[in-house]
Motif scaffolding. Structure first.
Motif, short mmCIF file in Angstrom:
data_model
loop_
_atom_site.label_atom_id
_atom_site.label_comp_id
_atom_site.label_asym_id
_atom_site.label_seq_id
_atom_site.Cartn_x
_atom_site.Cartn_y
_atom_site.Cartn_z
N UNK A 176 0.83 -1.21 0.00
CA UNK A 176 0.00 0.00 0.00
C UNK A 176 0.86 1.25 0.00
N UNK A 177 1.95 1.22 0.76
CA UNK A 177 2.89 2.34 0.77
C UNK A 177 3.51 2.53 -0.61
N UNK A 178 3.85 1.41 -1.25
CA UNK A 178 4.44 1.47 -2.59
C UNK A 178 3.50 2.11 -3.60
N UNK A 221 10.54 -6.30 8.27
CA UNK A 221 9.60 -5.17 8.24
C UNK A 221 10.28 -3.91 7.72
N UNK A 222 11.54 -3.71 8.11
CA UNK A 222 12.30 -2.56 7.61
C UNK A 222 12.62 -2.75 6.13
N UNK A 223 13.00 -3.97 5.77
CA UNK A 223 13.40 -4.24 4.38
C UNK A 223 12.27 -4.01 3.39
N UNK A 224 11.04 -4.41 3.76
CA UNK A 224 9.95 -4.25 2.79
C UNK A 224 9.61 -2.78 2.55
N UNK A 225 9.85 -1.91 3.53
CA UNK A 225 9.59 -0.49 3.30
C UNK A 225 10.66 0.12 2.39
N UNK A 226 11.90 -0.31 2.54
CA UNK A 226 12.93 0.13 1.59
C UNK A 226 12.59 -0.36 0.18
N UNK A 227 12.12 -1.60 0.08
CA UNK A 227 11.72 -2.16 -1.21
C UNK A 227 10.59 -1.32 -1.81
#
Length: 444
Positions: A67-69, A142-148
């Protein structure tokens, strides 16, 4: 006149770093499965169940990041770059809080839940041994998916490949060292696979943080002077993400129940299904990468006011997904015994896996169309529609699984035809929605 995004080269420019990233990440899974296949059938089957159990929980975080993406892609397409940083930072803080809640839940409830669902005591013991370690990875992933989400959303995807190569190097080395007790490390079996995964995710976080500070324009993307824990930003993300979180949780939850049903058939069918799932994921790599590309390019195109380009774009991405996945299918079906021997040296297991392998390869063209069109529905920002499509499909999918596996007790390879049912239905519903043009004026 076609834009670069609408051309095949423009699509592939965004997709291929994601493709390479997923290829490397799935090679990690292939190596771990191959190593555990040489430890024993119990460990091989337990890793499938425990791994999917973890992924089902992790999908809540992944749904939020998707959703952020979508939101980042829309702001990128609109040229409102300064609003992207607050999405990323607040997204990370929210996901870390959610990871803590999920971690505590699994620590207290995993054993009573799985003990009621699994019929094999050895499989249960091995699965819990894996999960005792694996759940710590929720914080790093959780941190990695936001960077992705950030790098895909701004269509700057090459960094994902470098990160994936680094993760793979760490993971594969530690898998070998910790599963078999090499290089002076303790022989930990299935627990070693979990620790190796956590270590690679931690290294990934360090890489992303270092690269972002070095290579990203903090002024352009609004990382300076932002408000931490902005409930307005988090609420905006959740307005898009909640449907995706629930959708992904349900989608992967059916995989979990699929494997639970297989587990009741015995340890050998469960081991076979883990091998087949791994090969399924390998062939799906181009599909997943192009689906992620469709999601962000559709969002960017709508943000730039190019709604007329969306459906032709989706069809082009679908054709690329079909073509590349077919290459994988031809190679695998040309040498099935050799491919399966990567996972195990048990000739009986290899022979019994071939019928299921053929069935799964036959569904991949449907999966290619399903994933690209379904991701495009989410890319329009109307994630509630995507959730409704998922719920309708899952109800039919679960009924079909019950009928084939529990009621009729068909052989294992028939169980995998459930993918034909769910894949075909999701594609049809997604296609109908995109053709309806009801997404054109959706504001996010």
């Amino acid at each position: 006149m076609q834009t670069q995004v609408q051309s095949y080269s423009g699509i592939w420019k965004v997709a291929y770093p994601i493709f390479l990233t997923l290829l490397v990440q799935n090679m990690i899974q292939v190596v771990a499965t191959a190593f555990l296949g040489r430890v024993g059938e119990v460990e091989l089957g337990a890793s499938a169940l425990a791994g999917i159990y973890y992924i089902v929980i992790f999908m809540l975080a992944f749904g939020f990041s998707t959703g952020s993406q979508i939101l980042i892609g829309r702001r990128n397409g609109e040229g409102q770059y300064g609003k992207i940083g607050e999405i990323v930072v607040n997204g990370v803080l929210f996901l870390l809080s959610m990871a803590l809640v999920l971690f505590l839940f699994t620590r207290f409830f995993s054993e009573p839940i799985l003990s009621r669902l699994l019929s094999s005591e050895p499989v249960l013991e091995a699965a819990l041994k894996y999960l005792d370690w694996r759940m710590y990875g929720l914080f790093f992933s959780s941190i990695n998916v936001m960077f992705r989400a950030f790098y895909i959303g701004i269509t700057r995807t090459k960094v994902l490949t470098v990160n994936a190569l680094l993760m793979a190097s760490v993971n594969i080395f530690l898998d070998y060292a910790l599963i078999f007790g090499e290089f002076g490390c303790p022989e930990m079996g299935i627990a070693g696979a979990a620790i190796a995964a956590i270590a690679s995710e931690f290294v990934s976080v360090l890489f992303f943080v270092g690269y972002t500070f070095y290579a990203v324009d903090f002024e352009k993307y609004g990382f300076r002077g932002i408000t931490l824990t902005s409930f307005k930003v988090i609420t905006n993300i959740l307005s898009i993400s909640l449907s995706l979180m629930f959708q992904y949780f349900l989608s992967l939850g059916t995989w979990f129940f699929f494997f639970l049903a297989i587990e009741h058939l015995g340890e050998k069918p469960l081991a076979i299904s883990n091998i087949i799932r791994s090969l399924y994921m390998i062939v799906a790599i181009p599909i997943f990468s192009l689906s992620a590309t469709a999601n962000t390019l559709v969002s960017n195109a709508i943000g730039a006011g190019k709604q007329d380009e969306v459906l032709p774009l989706v069809w082009k991405i679908s054709r690329l997904a079909l073509f590349i996945s077919m290459l994988f299918i031809v190679v695998i079906l040309s040498f099935p015994e050799y491919v399966l021997s990567v996972y195990t040296d048990n000739t009986s297991l290899i022979k019994d896996s071939i019928p299921s392998l053929i069935v799964v390869m036959s569904v991949m063209p449907i999966i290619a169309l399903r994933n690209v069109f379904f991701s495009s529905v989410s890319g329009t920002g109307n994630t509630k529609i995507a959730l409704y499509i998922e719920i309708i499909t899952l109800l039919i999918y679960v009924f079909y699984m019950w009928l084939v596996i529990r009621k009729l007790q068909f052989p294992l390879h028939w169980c995998w035809t459930s993918e034909h049912v769910s894949g075909g239905l999701i594609f049809i519903l997604s296609f109908v929605y995109l053709r309806s043009n009801k997404w054109r004026d959706k504001k996010i």
